[in-house]
Design an enzyme around this catalytic site. Structure first.
Site, mmCIF file in Angstrom:
data_model
loop_
_atom_site.group_PDB
_atom_site.id
_atom_site.type_symbol
_atom_site.label_atom_id
_atom_site.label_comp_id
_atom_site.label_asym_id
_atom_site.label_seq_id
_atom_site.Cartn_x
_atom_site.Cartn_y
_atom_site.Cartn_z
ATOM 1 C CG ASP A 57 -6.732 3.587 2.953
ATOM 2 O OD1 ASP A 57 -7.681 3.176 2.244
ATOM 3 O OD2 ASP A 57 -6.700 4.728 3.428
ATOM 4 C CE LYS A 109 -0.971 2.700 2.699
ATOM 5 N NZ LYS A 109 -1.172 3.747 3.687
#
Ligand code: SF4
Length: 291
Positions: free
Chosen positions: A221, A203
């Site tokens: 996220d 991420k």
């Protein structure tokens, strides 16, 4: 070129197999994070008038929702949401892009290195808090070499407000050291190279590559996970599987922009516990709307 930018950022509940400690801790306090994130309201465009009505704080959102007879609003369970077709997904994303035409990373930085460190520090912390901390951190240690040679206790003292400061301090210093020894002090430009660095998961790598180089990638996220399920984009729990579903649903060139836009909506209206459906411009076609 001055790379100072602002944008929004949110935090990650990653379950990546090689996820670093700081990122693994995210899932534990994700809901807490959304509580304190500042709510920014776009200030231009047709949808401005809509979003202007949005609450400026979570408590305000709760009050307004209560008035509209939706005080216990909570989005439907993901299992109850039908999988979105491509056209439905496009309608939702078009609405979000219209709602947040200026969505962008809200972290402040002046170099690739500074963005990378800021994203690492953003785990379980708001962008606003990270920006306050990095202003001090980069005044003392502006580049990889300075941070690599810094006193660890001083780093900890500076970054303490971001939470998990012991692990984060170790990660960012070791990250700086590896940047020096392995990449000549430069931030690499591939997910594979970035995720070798301490504190950097998939991420984080996608955020950095998307912001710095416009390299398409989903930043899965906590907000992207939650909203993707509410919209019927996915029924998966694992971030990597969610990312795969999103990749199939949307054109590659849009992934980075769509990630940030979903994150903005998750921070401003589509809260984890009580989404402000009564204030949301998507309420008429969102499959999880409680209005
Ligand atoms: S209507 Fe808006 S706030 Fe409610 S679940 Fe859908 S996107 Fe979220």
């Amino acid at each position: 070129m001055n790379k100072k930018q602002t944008a929004s950022k949110s935090k990650q509940s990653q379950t990546e197999s090689k996820r670093p400690k700081t990122e693994a801790k995210k899932t534990k306090t994700e809901s807490k994070k959304t509580k304190t994130e500042a709510k920014k309201i776009p200030s231009a465009g047709k949808t401005k008038s809509l979003i202007r009505q949005a609450p400026t704080s979570k408590s305000q959102a709760g009050q307004k929702t209560k008035k509209s007879g939706n005080s216990s609003a909570s989005a439907k369970p993901a299992a109850a949401v039908a999988k979105a077709s491509r056209s439905q997904a496009k309608q939702i994303m078009d609405a979000l892009l219209s709602l947040y035409p200026d969505s962008a990373c809200e972290l402040v930085f002046a170099s690739d290195f500074q963005l990378l460190i800021a994203v690492i520090l953003s785990a379980q912390c708001t962008d606003q808090q990270v920006n306050r901390v990095t202003e001090k951190l980069y005044a003392r240690f502006p580049d990889a070499r300075a941070l690599a040679e810094a006193d660890l206790e001083e780093i900890k003292a500076i970054i303490k407000p971001t939470g998990y400061y012991n692990a984060k301090a170790n990660n960012i210093q070791n990250c700086a050291r590896m940047l020096i020894t392995k990449y000549g002090g430069k931030v690499p430009q591939s997910v594979e190279e970035l995720t070798i660095l301490p504190g950097v998961g998939r991420k984080t790598a996608n955020v950095v590559l998307g912001v710095l180089h416009n390299i398409p990638g989903w930043s899965v996220d906590t907000h992207v996970q939650r909203l993707s399920k509410r919209f019927g984009f996915t029924r998966e729990e694992d971030p990597l599987k969610i990312e795969t579903d999103l990749q199939k649903l949307f054109p590659g060139q849009d992934w980075s922009k769509l990630s940030i836009t979903i994150i903005w909506h998750g921070r401003r209206l589509c809260y984890a516990r009580k989404p402000a459906c009564g204030e949301c411009p998507l309420q008429s076609f969102c499959p999880s709307s409680e209005v």
